[in-house]
Design a protein around this motif. Sequence first.
Motif, PDB file in Angstrom:
ATOM      1  N   THR C 313       3.758  -2.732   2.999  1.00 11.81           N
ATOM      2  CA  THR C 313       2.520  -3.504   2.931  1.00 11.81           C
ATOM      3  C   THR C 313       1.444  -2.717   2.185  1.00 11.81           C
ATOM      4  O   THR C 313       1.112  -1.596   2.567  1.00 11.81           O
ATOM      5  CB  THR C 313       2.008  -3.812   4.349  1.00 11.81           C
ATOM      6  OG1 THR C 313       3.069  -4.446   5.060  1.00 11.81           O
ATOM      7  CG2 THR C 313       0.789  -4.709   4.313  1.00 11.81           C
ATOM      8  N   LYS C 318      -3.142  -5.478   4.768  1.00  9.33           N
ATOM      9  CA  LYS C 318      -2.732  -5.434   6.175  1.00  9.33           C
ATOM     10  C   LYS C 318      -3.128  -6.702   6.931  1.00  9.33           C
ATOM     11  O   LYS C 318      -2.377  -7.189   7.769  1.00  9.33           O
ATOM     12  CB  LYS C 318      -3.365  -4.212   6.866  1.00  9.33           C
ATOM     13  CG  LYS C 318      -2.648  -2.918   6.526  1.00  9.33           C
ATOM     14  CD  LYS C 318      -3.327  -1.744   7.233  1.00  9.33           C
ATOM     15  CE  LYS C 318      -2.892  -0.421   6.599  1.00  9.33           C
ATOM     16  NZ  LYS C 318      -3.795   0.685   6.969  1.00  9.33           N
ATOM     17  N   ILE C 327       6.300  -8.499   4.560  1.00  9.10           N
ATOM     18  CA  ILE C 327       6.043  -8.837   3.169  1.00  9.10           C
ATOM     19  C   ILE C 327       7.290  -8.481   2.370  1.00  9.10           C
ATOM     20  O   ILE C 327       7.958  -7.478   2.651  1.00  9.10           O
ATOM     21  CB  ILE C 327       4.758  -8.134   2.668  1.00  9.10           C
ATOM     22  CG1 ILE C 327       4.285  -8.760   1.365  1.00  9.10           C
ATOM     23  CG2 ILE C 327       4.964  -6.638   2.501  1.00  9.10           C
ATOM     24  CD1 ILE C 327       2.826  -8.458   1.072  1.00  9.10           C
TER      25      ILE C 327
END
Lengths: 356, 356, 356, 356
Positions: C313, C318, C327
């Motif tokens: 990330t 975040k 992600i």
Amino acid sequence: MQFSSDNWAGAHPRIAEALTRHADGFAQAYGLSEQDRKVEQRFGELFERDVAVFFVGTGTAANSISMAAANRPGGVAFAHREAHLIEDEGGAPQMLTPGARIEPVDGDHGRLDPEELDAAIRRFPAQFIHAGQPMAVSISQSTEIGTVYEAAQVDEISEICRLHGLPLHMDGARFANAMAALGQSPAEMTWKRGVDILSFGGTKNGCWCAEAIVVFNPDLARDLPFLRKRSAHIFSKSRFMAAQFEAYFEDDLWVTLASHANTMAKELQTAIAESQHARLAWESPANEVFAIMDRSTFDRLQAAGAGFYEWKTPHFAKQLIGENELITRLVTGFATTRDHVREFAALLDQDSPANL
Amino acid sequence: MQFSSDNWAGAHPRIAEALTRHADGFAQAYGLSEQDRKVEQRFGELFERDVAVFFVGTGTAANSISMAAANRPGGVAFAHREAHLIEDEGGAPQMLTPGARIEPVDGDHGRLDPEELDAAIRRFPAQFIHAGQPMAVSISQSTEIGTVYEAAQVDEISEICRLHGLPLHMDGARFANAMAALGQSPAEMTWKRGVDILSFGGTKNGCWCAEAIVVFNPDLARDLPFLRKRSAHIFSKSRFMAAQFEAYFEDDLWVTLASHANTMAKELQTAIAESQHARLAWESPANEVFAIMDRSTFDRLQAAGAGFYEWKTPHFAKQLIGENELITRLVTGFATTRDHVREFAALLDQDSPANL
Amino acid sequence: MQFSSDNWAGAHPRIAEALTRHADGFAQAYGLSEQDRKVEQRFGELFERDVAVFFVGTGTAANSISMAAANRPGGVAFAHREAHLIEDEGGAPQMLTPGARIEPVDGDHGRLDPEELDAAIRRFPAQFIHAGQPMAVSISQSTEIGTVYEAAQVDEISEICRLHGLPLHMDGARFANAMAALGQSPAEMTWKRGVDILSFGGTKNGCWCAEAIVVFNPDLARDLPFLRKRSAHIFSKSRFMAAQFEAYFEDDLWVTLASHANTMAKELQTAIAESQHARLAWESPANEVFAIMDRSTFDRLQAAGAGFYEWKTPHFAKQLIGENELITRLVTGFATTRDHVREFAALLDQDSPANL
Amino acid sequence: MQFSSDNWAGAHPRIAEALTRHADGFAQAYGLSEQDRKVEQRFGELFERDVAVFFVGTGTAANSISMAAANRPGGVAFAHREAHLIEDEGGAPQMLTPGARIEPVDGDHGRLDPEELDAAIRRFPAQFIHAGQPMAVSISQSTEIGTVYEAAQVDEISEICRLHGLPLHMDGARFANAMAALGQSPAEMTWKRGVDILSFGGTKNGCWCAEAIVVFNPDLARDLPFLRKRSAHIFSKSRFMAAQFEAYFEDDLWVTLASHANTMAKELQTAIAESQHARLAWESPANEVFAIMDRSTFDRLQAAGAGFYEWKTPHFAKQLIGENELITRLVTGFATTRDHVREFAALLDQDSPANL
């Protein structure tokens, strides 16, 4: 009124005297003399266990060679974003490891934030060659901004190190000041909390040039003689390093000097806290004091002969500083006197002509 | 009878006294104090010209950082096959340049052979990327084996440097001994002969820790502050380096001490030349004496408490040494006394029990 | 459904054909052949000015040697916190410079924030030896997360470089994708905006191994032949590098391939945006697509044979990611087909057994 | 008449064909594809044991990273004075180890003299920090001057390595030529004689870019993935390296090509030996031929289009070369034809106009 740095002082008389006392006669060079050995044993007594001790000439060398001892190919160490290792060693850790990276980690008040640390390490998964290999965590005790890690805070960091299989390095350029502030023993400060290797500084606390790498984890000591030599940091007349440390430890001189410096810092903080013209940026239990003031005050004090520096604003502290204000650092040391502090306090509170 | 090395001695009383004298008060750190500046100027006076001076902690650092100052990508320096740079610095020149090669060049009696030097440089043609780039020539004065370069010999080397566009470095760990032996001025020893950068040693000649890089060619000084910092060799309390050099130069103390050491070496050589149990390997005008003896003599002397080392046979000297013989090094210094020499001479000539 | 990386593809047929075409006959080695020269000139035409071109084998080499070209003693470069230089090159920039630091700078969407950059540089004041010397700024175009710098954004960065006297490096591992996305000319992408040195990647866009360092500022090219050699990156049969670039540029093949990859990425983004099971993390005009999904979806897709990675990330992102979400990165390339995209889209929207 | 180097040739048609054959489809990057694994296993079969294989882009990288795998702090490797490692790699071994020294050792005909080797190692006693640590011995097979080590000669070297606890590296940039000349198996050439790590070259013998580090001693392989990554030598589309080696080994193509090159060298040597205008410097069983001729002959041949280089005179060969003479190198390869040799022979014996 000299608060520029604790390394603007000279040497304590008992250190100077020790240098003179050991000037005579012949002794084996390069750290092999009886005097060296005796002082190494003294370190062992102080730390209540076997330690390997390596004298080096500068704190930068102690930190950089400690990193070299921990380094692995593609190695990455983790340190506070404003650590000396990152901001003030001119690339020496990178040169003497050589090639390691020091990954900056955030945290307020100069201390590594444990969650940030854990997250940072996780960005470099072991065996993922593209990232490289985590190889160490480094904390400073006291920190760059005069704060200290409480025991529980060191425990938390060292637990993260343990989880990731990483050695923990402590930059103790001001170890004595932290120790005096915390009231812990050398052992409680270090290996009992999981510290594997320590940069132990004597220079800022009354020696003229005495720094040591103290190794608790024998694996990290194995290559150290060669790592120090290839960094050009093995001193031929090493006995004079040993001599300084001998005097430094005798009758707890080091604790006395550090306690004095911390007391002076405390009094300086009181003066600043009570002043109309400056305020404390944060509390410091050690010997570095950070004050916020406006530039006209700063200029006035400088013009009047007060020695101290404007300081880079720590990242966490941006909000603390108002417009036209700046953050300054004042350092006390073994040579700071109550008169220095009083003189500064008086100067600070004296209205500048511009303010009248 | 301690002839192990000139760095087994301590510090001359006047050096020790200077350290004590400068222990008081505050002074700017990291080489910026008035005391530093004053001593830098003193170097200029001694060398009769502007020089840039950088204090470092060890001779290895002085040599390695000098190489760094001269280095270029793929850089190759040329030094005597048995130079300290090659055999005794544990890879520090390679680490601190970083990555330079030091190409060994032959020559008898510890001196670079000019023809060999020229031929060696020609093996690395400029702009031939596969070989790399010649970047410096280094000579030691006095050499590793106690000999010196005469003025004409330095001229010859520096002419080759000039032809190839290379700076000339002088490793002067025992500069004072060479100077005393040659009767030349510091300027005549160095820049007047084409030397561009000098490792100027004080430690072996009575200081406890005082080495300086003296730069005559300003191009080589430009990056030196950073090269020194990244090698972790800028000392915070640099004033104590300066203090040692101040005392070192006062009333020509350095020349007095070096002359004394050379005289002791001369007397030691006479004793060896007259002995039945050893012979001189070659004449040394400086303070290192090389004697050939058989192993039983060596063992007998060691057992009787004489401190000196077996030495690696220089390549040119293989023929000089018979079977069962070995070559030994005896070093005199400021602290060597005539009694030490006499005692050794007596011991040497005393027949060993085994020989009776 | 292979979206793991654009380097999982092989070589475009015209690249393969060029390698075969140049396999015959003799040609001067190490970059000195006519073929090399011809292709270097072709680079000049494409960039509408004189350039120096150096082929190297990997993007990591291109970036690291570019840093070496800019480096100074104690050197510090500034790059985005998640730049390839910092997170994915295993310490090569530190090793090949050697010893430089790459200081991480924040910024959202993979782009350096100009204010953060300026503040970061100011923490390393020129001539302050303890900090070291700023030596370069590096930006990635397209960025590590598929975004691009608009012209005005590059201008802003290069203005900061100019103010601080720092060269600007562009990591163009996906230069062609950025160019296709922006519709700018190579010159407009680079030196017309103040870029001094470029890592120009061909490998990810259809070559098998073709990377070039393109230097606009002649000062940075001077030592590059030696910097490349000492990094072991000068190829003997360099003609095959040249051959790949020849085919790459012919009839704008590179632009065609990059445009195709970007189009595939666009269609993939549309599919994701329309899906119930994933959402776009942000828009990407180039060829890397970032999708947020929950782990069960990720596992289902992987199990069904879709090739793509969970991604670290980005710090700025975040907040974008919910609990149990992760992600992911999907990369398209010259070899991605519309069928791959459709197949993935169908798979994505197909309800997993667990969800029924 | 192109004898400049074996890397002036292109790629063998079967190598080129393999590159095209593997251009399609997707494969895991960075050496993790099935194709990579298959070829690694093929290496194992050829060497008749488990081996670890690491592809790199250049022979300089293979040698330098091999040195890095063996390196220790303050490390010193020992190689022939005229080894490629010392004279032709532009400092890459020093940079990528980093900081190791390669100590030159004498020996005639391009081979390490065992006695000289042993004596050289003894100048660096283990645990003597000032010297550093011996870390490897490297030999070239075939050597830089076309000679080979016979089996017994490798045994003698490896026995010395064993005695000193040092790994033995073989620079096999022309491994196939040596193997064809010696008629030994890959295993007999290497680990059965005590070789621990091998630079296995394919480029000079018909590949366009295919070099491998083959590791027999697992300890040396442990860090190699990171050592290669930090040297920027892990190729994303590694499958194309593998593809070249696959074709290289198929039907013993590599042996066929090397044997051909050696035969061409033999015929070239015959022509030179029979000529009035040149003579052989020494016999070469591999593919590099060294001829002594006067400069006018050299100039005449060059003017007539013969491609070959004047060569640095090996140290042992100074006596072989008369005044006005020079030593030249002619290299044959897979692409050398009998016509090239005949044409050169005819040209050589043709009296130059100046001589008529």
